[in-house]
Every structure is written in C-alpha cells, then in structure tokens.
Design a protein around this motif. Structure first.
Motif, PDB file in Angstrom:
ATOM      1  N   LEU A 139      67.406  21.051  20.215  1.00 38.59           N
ATOM      2  CA  LEU A 139      66.684  22.322  20.257  1.00 38.59           C
ATOM      3  C   LEU A 139      65.387  22.088  21.026  1.00 38.59           C
ATOM      4  O   LEU A 139      64.441  21.476  20.525  1.00 38.59           O
ATOM      5  CB  LEU A 139      66.401  22.842  18.860  1.00 38.59           C
ATOM      6  CG  LEU A 139      65.784  24.248  18.795  1.00 38.59           C
ATOM      7  CD1 LEU A 139      66.684  25.290  19.462  1.00 38.59           C
ATOM      8  CD2 LEU A 139      65.506  24.646  17.343  1.00 38.59           C
ATOM      9  N   PHE A 140      65.362  22.566  22.264  1.00 41.64           N
ATOM     10  CA  PHE A 140      64.270  22.326  23.204  1.00 41.64           C
ATOM     11  C   PHE A 140      63.292  23.492  23.136  1.00 41.64           C
ATOM     12  O   PHE A 140      63.667  24.645  23.327  1.00 41.64           O
ATOM     13  CB  PHE A 140      64.865  22.189  24.610  1.00 41.64           C
ATOM     14  CG  PHE A 140      63.884  21.826  25.685  1.00 41.64           C
ATOM     15  CD1 PHE A 140      63.169  20.649  25.625  1.00 41.64           C
ATOM     16  CD2 PHE A 140      63.711  22.660  26.789  1.00 41.64           C
ATOM     17  CE1 PHE A 140      62.287  20.296  26.642  1.00 41.64           C
ATOM     18  CE2 PHE A 140      62.831  22.319  27.805  1.00 41.64           C
ATOM     19  CZ  PHE A 140      62.124  21.134  27.731  1.00 41.64           C
ATOM     20  N   ARG A 141      62.028  23.176  22.850  1.00 45.47           N
ATOM     21  CA  ARG A 141      61.004  24.214  22.715  1.00 45.47           C
ATOM     22  C   ARG A 141      60.093  24.200  23.939  1.00 45.47           C
ATOM     23  O   ARG A 141      59.621  23.134  24.361  1.00 45.47           O
ATOM     24  CB  ARG A 141      60.175  24.003  21.449  1.00 45.47           C
ATOM     25  CG  ARG A 141      59.117  25.098  21.220  1.00 45.47           C
ATOM     26  CD  ARG A 141      58.267  24.799  20.006  1.00 45.47           C
ATOM     27  NE  ARG A 141      59.037  24.844  18.782  1.00 45.47           N
ATOM     28  CZ  ARG A 141      59.222  25.947  18.064  1.00 45.47           C
ATOM     29  NH1 ARG A 141      58.688  27.091  18.451  1.00 45.47           N
ATOM     30  NH2 ARG A 141      59.921  25.903  16.947  1.00 45.47           N
ATOM     31  N   ILE A 142      59.853  25.375  24.495  1.00 44.05           N
ATOM     32  CA  ILE A 142      59.003  25.528  25.674  1.00 44.05           C
ATOM     33  C   ILE A 142      57.786  26.365  25.300  1.00 44.05           C
ATOM     34  O   ILE A 142      57.921  27.471  24.761  1.00 44.05           O
ATOM     35  CB  ILE A 142      59.780  26.202  26.819  1.00 44.05           C
ATOM     36  CG1 ILE A 142      60.992  25.345  27.219  1.00 44.05           C
ATOM     37  CG2 ILE A 142      58.872  26.432  28.028  1.00 44.05           C
ATOM     38  CD1 ILE A 142      61.922  26.024  28.194  1.00 44.05           C
ATOM     39  N   GLY A 143      56.611  25.829  25.586  1.00 40.59           N
ATOM     40  CA  GLY A 143      55.378  26.514  25.234  1.00 40.59           C
ATOM     41  C   GLY A 143      54.632  27.044  26.441  1.00 40.59           C
ATOM     42  O   GLY A 143      55.199  27.723  27.293  1.00 40.59           O
ATOM     43  N   ASN A 144      53.360  26.688  26.533  1.00 39.28           N
ATOM     44  CA  ASN A 144      52.462  27.210  27.557  1.00 39.28           C
ATOM     45  C   ASN A 144      51.694  26.064  28.198  1.00 39.28           C
ATOM     46  O   ASN A 144      51.869  24.906  27.826  1.00 39.28           O
ATOM     47  CB  ASN A 144      51.492  28.208  26.911  1.00 39.28           C
ATOM     48  CG  ASN A 144      52.224  29.273  26.105  1.00 39.28           C
ATOM     49  OD1 ASN A 144      52.797  30.190  26.666  1.00 39.28           O
ATOM     50  ND2 ASN A 144      52.217  29.138  24.774  1.00 39.28           N
ATOM     51  N   ARG A 145      50.836  26.373  29.146  1.00 37.63           N
ATOM     52  CA  ARG A 145      50.059  25.312  29.799  1.00 37.63           C
ATOM     53  C   ARG A 145      48.891  24.840  28.930  1.00 37.63           C
ATOM     54  O   ARG A 145      48.248  23.834  29.244  1.00 37.63           O
ATOM     55  CB  ARG A 145      49.560  25.782  31.164  1.00 37.63           C
ATOM     56  CG  ARG A 145      50.673  25.871  32.196  1.00 37.63           C
ATOM     57  CD  ARG A 145      50.161  26.403  33.516  1.00 37.63           C
ATOM     58  NE  ARG A 145      49.214  25.499  34.165  1.00 37.63           N
ATOM     59  CZ  ARG A 145      49.550  24.577  35.061  1.00 37.63           C
ATOM     60  NH1 ARG A 145      50.817  24.423  35.409  1.00 37.63           N
ATOM     61  NH2 ARG A 145      48.634  23.817  35.620  1.00 37.63           N
ATOM     62  N   THR A 146      48.622  25.555  27.860  1.00 37.86           N
ATOM     63  CA  THR A 146      47.652  25.113  26.862  1.00 37.86           C
ATOM     64  C   THR A 146      48.343  25.105  25.509  1.00 37.86           C
ATOM     65  O   THR A 146      49.366  25.771  25.311  1.00 37.86           O
ATOM     66  CB  THR A 146      46.430  26.053  26.811  1.00 37.86           C
ATOM     67  OG1 THR A 146      46.876  27.389  26.553  1.00 37.86           O
ATOM     68  CG2 THR A 146      45.664  26.017  28.130  1.00 37.86           C
ATOM     69  N   ARG A 147      47.793  24.371  24.573  1.00 37.61           N
ATOM     70  CA  ARG A 147      48.404  24.288  23.242  1.00 37.61           C
ATOM     71  C   ARG A 147      48.360  25.638  22.541  1.00 37.61           C
ATOM     72  O   ARG A 147      47.426  26.412  22.711  1.00 37.61           O
ATOM     73  CB  ARG A 147      47.694  23.247  22.384  1.00 37.61           C
ATOM     74  CG  ARG A 147      48.082  21.821  22.705  1.00 37.61           C
ATOM     75  CD  ARG A 147      47.665  20.882  21.599  1.00 37.61           C
ATOM     76  NE  ARG A 147      48.045  19.508  21.877  1.00 37.61           N
ATOM     77  CZ  ARG A 147      49.239  19.005  21.613  1.00 37.61           C
ATOM     78  NH1 ARG A 147      50.183  19.760  21.085  1.00 37.61           N
ATOM     79  NH2 ARG A 147      49.492  17.726  21.884  1.00 37.61           N
ATOM     80  N   GLY A 148      49.388  25.879  21.710  1.00 42.07           N
ATOM     81  CA  GLY A 148      49.416  27.101  20.934  1.00 42.07           C
ATOM     82  C   GLY A 148      50.073  28.239  21.690  1.00 42.07           C
ATOM     83  O   GLY A 148      50.566  28.092  22.803  1.00 42.07           O
ATOM     84  N   GLY A 149      50.090  29.398  21.065  1.00 36.80           N
ATOM     85  CA  GLY A 149      50.692  30.574  21.669  1.00 36.80           C
ATOM     86  C   GLY A 149      52.180  30.657  21.402  1.00 36.80           C
ATOM     87  O   GLY A 149      52.792  29.783  20.779  1.00 36.80           O
ATOM     88  N   LYS A 150      52.780  31.716  21.878  1.00 33.65           N
ATOM     89  CA  LYS A 150      54.197  31.965  21.662  1.00 33.65           C
ATOM     90  C   LYS A 150      55.053  30.963  22.427  1.00 33.65           C
ATOM     91  O   LYS A 150      54.728  30.587  23.556  1.00 33.65           O
ATOM     92  CB  LYS A 150      54.539  33.388  22.106  1.00 33.65           C
ATOM     93  CG  LYS A 150      55.952  33.823  21.779  1.00 33.65           C
ATOM     94  CD  LYS A 150      56.190  35.265  22.185  1.00 33.65           C
ATOM     95  CE  LYS A 150      57.621  35.692  21.862  1.00 33.65           C
ATOM     96  NZ  LYS A 150      57.871  37.096  22.277  1.00 33.65           N
ATOM     97  N   THR A 151      56.136  30.536  21.808  1.00 35.71           N
ATOM     98  CA  THR A 151      57.046  29.591  22.435  1.00 35.71           C
ATOM     99  C   THR A 151      58.458  30.172  22.489  1.00 35.71           C
ATOM    100  O   THR A 151      58.756  31.161  21.810  1.00 35.71           O
ATOM    101  CB  THR A 151      57.083  28.254  21.678  1.00 35.71           C
ATOM    102  OG1 THR A 151      57.621  28.471  20.360  1.00 35.71           O
ATOM    103  CG2 THR A 151      55.693  27.643  21.556  1.00 35.71           C
ATOM    104  N   GLU A 152      59.300  29.561  23.290  1.00 38.24           N
ATOM    105  CA  GLU A 152      60.713  29.910  23.356  1.00 38.24           C
ATOM    106  C   GLU A 152      61.528  28.639  23.174  1.00 38.24           C
ATOM    107  O   GLU A 152      61.111  27.558  23.601  1.00 38.24           O
ATOM    108  CB  GLU A 152      61.058  30.560  24.696  1.00 38.24           C
ATOM    109  CG  GLU A 152      60.406  31.903  24.948  1.00 38.24           C
ATOM    110  CD  GLU A 152      60.844  32.521  26.267  1.00 38.24           C
ATOM    111  OE1 GLU A 152      62.070  32.644  26.477  1.00 38.24           O
ATOM    112  OE2 GLU A 152      59.968  32.861  27.073  1.00 38.24           O
TER     113      GLU A 152
END
Length: 200
Positions: A139-152
């Motif tokens: 299960l691969f989680r993709i976030g943002n260029r900074t920590r936190g926030g919504k992920t997929e």
C-alpha cells in the motif's frame, strides 16, 4: 499494461511479465550473495523494519550519523554492478542516456513498512527515481512536497514500475503495509523493492 498518473507519479501497472519478474528475482539473489541484506538503524537509533542491500557505485545507508550513500557494503566489500536486466527497465521508462549509480534493494517482510519520506540524498534532483515492485502487494502512500496534508494511496502489485520525476521528485511517499500472501513470486513471501537513483 496501464499507465496511471497520481500526483505526478507515473505508475506503470503490470509493466513486467511473470517471466521478467522471475528473471529479476534471480539477478537480485545473485546480488544478495555478494552483498548480503542488512538492517540499518535510523539516526534515532531504532532499527528500520526493512532489510536492504544495493548494487552500483553506491549503496544507501543509515545510522546515528545520518542518512547517506556509501561506496561499499558495510562489510567493506564493493557493491556488485547493477544487473543489465534492471538497467534495461530504467532505460525503457526514462529514455535517459544517463544511467543510475545506485540500485537500492529493500526487502519488506509481511510486517514491514516505510514511513513518509523524501528521496533527497542525491545531488541532482532533475533525474527521476525509478521503483520496481516484486512479490507481495504494498500500500503505497503519496503525500505532498511538505510534510502533512491530504494523501492518496494505491496498491502496488508485483511487476509494477513507478517513475518519480519532475514535480513528484521530492514528494513525500511511503509504504503503509504489505498484503502478505498476495503473491507467489517469492517462496517465503514478502516484497522486494528496487529503486534506481542517480547519486552524483
């Protein structure tokens, strides 16, 4: 094969045939015979849940001194060359003439995971990181260029190849869990993840 784009991550679903996956497992075993898997510590002194080794001019390493690339296996022996079958995948999905200098090999047991992180120990972020999945689903989680926030999140299966380049190059990502027993590729189960990186 299906090509997906999730937040700039190019996900080539089903890129490798069953035969190609078997061939990759065989060449990975050859690498591990020369450079055995080891379990590094984080800079905080906690053992990582994955075991790893590498091929190429460099291998990735972690201990209380921090995260970095090293020119030899912790045993002192040089890393073996990156197998030609692995380099062919890099060339196919990137079309770059420049070749990677490190093939990091991570083995995930069914209870292993990888926290959200950026791949930022390399000198040139213009070159992508290419990830190859073998064995059990992850299960691969993709976030943002900074920590936190919504992920997929997306399940990666054996034979999937992910290209992390462009705007996605420094995006946080991780592996939340392994779906044990979802693949019969590895006799003892688990997942092998190969990541190809240009280091210098």
């Amino acid at each position: 094969m299906t090509l997906l784009n999730v937040r700039g991550f190019e996900i080539h679903k089903g890129f490798l045939s069953s035969e190609a996956q078997d061939e990759l497992v065989a060449v990975v075993r050859d690498v591990v015979l020369v450079a055995p898997l080891f379990q590094p510590d984080t800079p905080y002194g906690k053992p990582m849940s994955v075991r790893m080794t590498a091929a190429g001019s460099y291998g990735w390493f972690s201990d209380k001194s921090g995260y970095r690339y090293i020119p030899a296996h912790p045993s002192g022996h040089p890393w073996p060359d990156i197998p030609a079958k692995v380099l062919a995948i890099w060339e196919s999905v990137t079309s770059l003439s420049r070749q990677p200098e490190c093939c990091l090999i991570n083995y995930y047991a069914p209870d292993a995971k990888m926290g959200m992180h950026q791949d930022k120990d390399e000198a040139d972020f213009k070159c992508p990181v290419v990830s190859i999945s073998l064995g059990d689903d992850a299960l691969f989680r993709i976030g943002n260029r900074t920590r936190g926030g919504k992920t997929e999140s997306i399940w990666l299966q054996s034979g999937d190849v992910v290209v992390m380049g462009g705007d996605a190059r420094l995006t946080y990502h991780g592996v939340d869990r392994i779906r044990g027993g979802s693949s019969s590729l590895l006799p003892k189960g688990g997942r092998i993840n190969l990541t190809l990186r240009v280091v210098d």
